[in-house]
Design a protein around this motif. Structure first.
Motif, PDB file in Angstrom:
ATOM      1  N   LYS A  53       0.846  -1.204   0.000  1.00  0.00           N
ATOM      2  CA  LYS A  53       0.000   0.000   0.000  1.00  0.00           C
ATOM      3  C   LYS A  53       0.875   1.245   0.000  1.00  0.00           C
ATOM      4  O   LYS A  53       0.611   2.211  -0.729  1.00  0.00           O
ATOM      5  CB  LYS A  53      -0.928   0.004   1.225  1.00  0.00           C
ATOM      6  CG  LYS A  53      -2.066  -1.000   1.104  1.00  0.00           C
ATOM      7  CD  LYS A  53      -2.788  -1.244   2.424  1.00  0.00           C
ATOM      8  CE  LYS A  53      -3.796  -2.386   2.269  1.00  0.00           C
ATOM      9  NZ  LYS A  53      -4.389  -2.835   3.524  1.00  0.00           N
ATOM     10  N   GLU A  54       1.924   1.206   0.808  1.00  0.00           N
ATOM     11  CA  GLU A  54       2.831   2.349   0.918  1.00  0.00           C
ATOM     12  C   GLU A  54       3.519   2.609  -0.430  1.00  0.00           C
ATOM     13  O   GLU A  54       3.596   3.753  -0.891  1.00  0.00           O
ATOM     14  CB  GLU A  54       3.879   2.032   1.996  1.00  0.00           C
ATOM     15  CG  GLU A  54       4.706   3.214   2.429  1.00  0.00           C
ATOM     16  CD  GLU A  54       5.738   2.821   3.495  1.00  0.00           C
ATOM     17  OE1 GLU A  54       6.031   1.616   3.657  1.00  0.00           O
ATOM     18  OE2 GLU A  54       6.244   3.729   4.159  1.00  0.00           O
ATOM     19  N   THR A  55       3.985   1.538  -1.069  1.00  0.00           N
ATOM     20  CA  THR A  55       4.677   1.676  -2.354  1.00  0.00           C
ATOM     21  C   THR A  55       3.732   2.253  -3.406  1.00  0.00           C
ATOM     22  O   THR A  55       4.087   3.188  -4.130  1.00  0.00           O
ATOM     23  CB  THR A  55       5.198   0.289  -2.835  1.00  0.00           C
ATOM     24  OG1 THR A  55       5.962  -0.262  -1.783  1.00  0.00           O
ATOM     25  CG2 THR A  55       6.044   0.406  -4.077  1.00  0.00           C
ATOM     26  N   ALA A  56       2.520   1.696  -3.483  1.00  0.00           N
ATOM     27  CA  ALA A  56       1.564   2.156  -4.503  1.00  0.00           C
ATOM     28  C   ALA A  56       1.190   3.625  -4.261  1.00  0.00           C
ATOM     29  O   ALA A  56       1.124   4.422  -5.206  1.00  0.00           O
ATOM     30  CB  ALA A  56       0.314   1.276  -4.484  1.00  0.00           C
ATOM     31  N   PRO A 139     -16.158  -0.729   0.905  1.00  0.00           N
ATOM     32  CA  PRO A 139     -15.060  -1.691   1.053  1.00  0.00           C
ATOM     33  C   PRO A 139     -14.353  -1.953  -0.290  1.00  0.00           C
ATOM     34  O   PRO A 139     -15.004  -2.174  -1.327  1.00  0.00           O
ATOM     35  CB  PRO A 139     -15.760  -2.937   1.589  1.00  0.00           C
ATOM     36  CG  PRO A 139     -16.913  -2.392   2.369  1.00  0.00           C
ATOM     37  CD  PRO A 139     -17.382  -1.210   1.558  1.00  0.00           C
ATOM     38  N   CYS A 140     -13.029  -1.879  -0.245  1.00  0.00           N
ATOM     39  CA  CYS A 140     -12.242  -1.769  -1.474  1.00  0.00           C
ATOM     40  C   CYS A 140     -12.296  -2.998  -2.380  1.00  0.00           C
ATOM     41  O   CYS A 140     -12.308  -2.868  -3.605  1.00  0.00           O
ATOM     42  CB  CYS A 140     -10.783  -1.475  -1.122  1.00  0.00           C
ATOM     43  SG  CYS A 140     -10.606   0.097  -0.279  1.00  0.00           S
ATOM     44  N   THR A 266      -7.991  -4.138  -5.393  1.00  0.00           N
ATOM     45  CA  THR A 266      -8.261  -3.756  -3.996  1.00  0.00           C
ATOM     46  C   THR A 266      -7.395  -2.567  -3.597  1.00  0.00           C
ATOM     47  O   THR A 266      -7.893  -1.557  -3.076  1.00  0.00           O
ATOM     48  CB  THR A 266      -7.986  -4.966  -3.072  1.00  0.00           C
ATOM     49  OG1 THR A 266      -8.861  -6.017  -3.438  1.00  0.00           O
ATOM     50  CG2 THR A 266      -8.221  -4.614  -1.609  1.00  0.00           C
ATOM     51  N   ILE A 267      -6.120  -2.662  -3.867  1.00  0.00           N
ATOM     52  CA  ILE A 267      -5.196  -1.597  -3.473  1.00  0.00           C
ATOM     53  C   ILE A 267      -5.476  -0.316  -4.281  1.00  0.00           C
ATOM     54  O   ILE A 267      -5.405   0.797  -3.752  1.00  0.00           O
ATOM     55  CB  ILE A 267      -3.737  -2.093  -3.612  1.00  0.00           C
ATOM     56  CG1 ILE A 267      -2.813  -1.328  -2.709  1.00  0.00           C
ATOM     57  CG2 ILE A 267      -3.229  -2.073  -4.987  1.00  0.00           C
ATOM     58  CD1 ILE A 267      -1.531  -2.093  -2.427  1.00  0.00           C
ATOM     59  N   LEU A 271      -6.569   3.681  -2.867  1.00  0.00           N
ATOM     60  CA  LEU A 271      -5.981   4.971  -3.244  1.00  0.00           C
ATOM     61  C   LEU A 271      -7.031   5.857  -3.917  1.00  0.00           C
ATOM     62  O   LEU A 271      -7.066   7.070  -3.722  1.00  0.00           O
ATOM     63  CB  LEU A 271      -4.759   4.732  -4.142  1.00  0.00           C
ATOM     64  CG  LEU A 271      -3.711   3.819  -3.468  1.00  0.00           C
ATOM     65  CD1 LEU A 271      -2.618   3.431  -4.440  1.00  0.00           C
ATOM     66  CD2 LEU A 271      -3.128   4.468  -2.223  1.00  0.00           C
ATOM     67  N   TYR A 272      -7.894   5.235  -4.689  1.00  0.00           N
ATOM     68  CA  TYR A 272      -9.014   5.941  -5.332  1.00  0.00           C
ATOM     69  C   TYR A 272      -9.867   6.634  -4.269  1.00  0.00           C
ATOM     70  O   TYR A 272     -10.242   7.802  -4.394  1.00  0.00           O
ATOM     71  CB  TYR A 272      -9.818   4.898  -6.101  1.00  0.00           C
ATOM     72  CG  TYR A 272     -11.007   5.388  -6.883  1.00  0.00           C
ATOM     73  CD1 TYR A 272     -10.875   5.769  -8.220  1.00  0.00           C
ATOM     74  CD2 TYR A 272     -12.287   5.416  -6.316  1.00  0.00           C
ATOM     75  CE1 TYR A 272     -11.970   6.177  -8.963  1.00  0.00           C
ATOM     76  CE2 TYR A 272     -13.380   5.833  -7.045  1.00  0.00           C
ATOM     77  CZ  TYR A 272     -13.217   6.202  -8.376  1.00  0.00           C
ATOM     78  OH  TYR A 272     -14.312   6.605  -9.099  1.00  0.00           O
TER      79      TYR A 272
END
Ligand code: NAD
Length: 285
Positions: A53-56, A139-140, A266-267, A271-272
């Protein structure tokens, strides 16, 4: 032969668009959407999810922070920490990585997140809004599946949809999103009788079970759309879905691969929703 629902490809396309949007926000507002992820303890899988998540987020120009806390943090301390992020204008989204250590009540923690910053969509207010047909934060994973269906022009209205699994994070919200798009929805679970027979009624079959290769050819009607949410490990530690891809792929019209199907979406949706939260908070919604 089924067409692949390529989540990896769609995620890449969406993330490229979102990167441009973040760039525009930075130029116009002099600030960026911000996401804080709170990670409690040393759960190995959680650490990987959080790093991804952090990288994306970083690639997209989203301001992100991972707040790592020891497993012995008290519930009171964690709730107080969440409240500081509720008040912190640099962060538009707050995510607490689950599962939490046993001494912490997850429900209380989710309740403590400002619903406007609840980018995971797990707060009861957001769940209630989804069930009422007026979603805010969703929910993603199921949200990503809806985007995937739309990207492949798969219409949902009037279709028979069967969801296997009734978790609060996937199965139930999935069923409600499909219902909102006017599908006729059946939710099934571990106590369902004659599951293959019910699943065979599905035009759209979503498997969110957590049992590797449960769904074989006996569960699938010819021409169905099959979405595999499962992320399981086989005896060789290989990642496998809830769907036996080799058995189902010849029957289905569309199918998600594992990996490369639902996971990347999901990830992306996390971010969206962080960008959405930024825009909402900026306009005072
Ligand atoms: P969960 O354990 O909370 O829920 C599983 C559901 O499946 C339950 O409702 C249960 O009743 C049902 N179930 C269990 N065994 C069954 C059986 N034999 N027949 C019918 N129903 C059965 O799991 P979850 O959090 O909803 O996750 C489900 C799967 O999806 C897991 O493999 C998880 O790792 C994966 N997952 C993937 C993503 C992603 O981004 N790809 C996100 C979340 C979850």
């Amino acid at each position: 032969m089924a067409q692949l629902l390529d989540g990896k490809k769609l995620a890449t396309t969406m993330q490229a668009k979102m990167k441009v949007e973040v760039q525009k926000i930075k130029e116009n507002d002099g600030t960026a959407p911000g996401l804080v992820v709170i990670l409690v303890g040393e759960d190995a899988a959680s650490k990987i999810y959080v790093r991804n998540k952090e990288t994306a987020a970083g690639k997209m120009g989203i301001y992100s922070k991972v707040d790592r806390r020891a497993a012995d943090i008290t519930e009171k301390e964690l709730l107080a920490l969440i409240e500081t992020y509720n008040q912190d204008p640099r962060f538009h989204g707050i995510l607490v990585q689950l599962p939490l250590p046993a001494h912490i009540d997850e429900e209380k923690v989710i309740m403590a997140i400002d619903p406007k910053k609840d980018v995971d969509g797990f707060h009861p207010l957001n769940i209630g809004r989804l069930f009422a047909g007026d979603p805010l934060m969703v929910p993603c994973t199921p949200y990503g599946i809806m985007k995937l269906l739309a990207a492949y022009d798969i219409s949902v209205a009037g279709k028979n949809a069967v969801v296997i699994g009734r978790s609060n994070i996937v199965g139930k919200p999935m069923a409600h999103l499909l219902l909102q798009e006017n599908a006729t929805v059946t939710i099934t679970h571990s106590k369902t009788k004659n599951l293959p027979e019910i699943a065979r009624q599905a035009d759209i079959l979503v498997a969110a079970v957590g049992v590797g290769h449960l769904v074989d050819e006996s569960y699938v009607k010819k021409g169905a759309v099959v979405v595999d949410v499962g992320m399981n490990r086989d005896a060789n530690n290989k990642l496998i879905g809830d769907v036996d891809f080799a058995a189902v792929e010849p029957i289905a019209d569309f199918i998600t691969p594992v990996p490369g199907g639902v996971g990347p979406m999901t990830i992306t949706m996390l971010l969206y929703q962080t960008i959405k939260a930024y825009n909402m908070q900026k306009s005072g919604v």
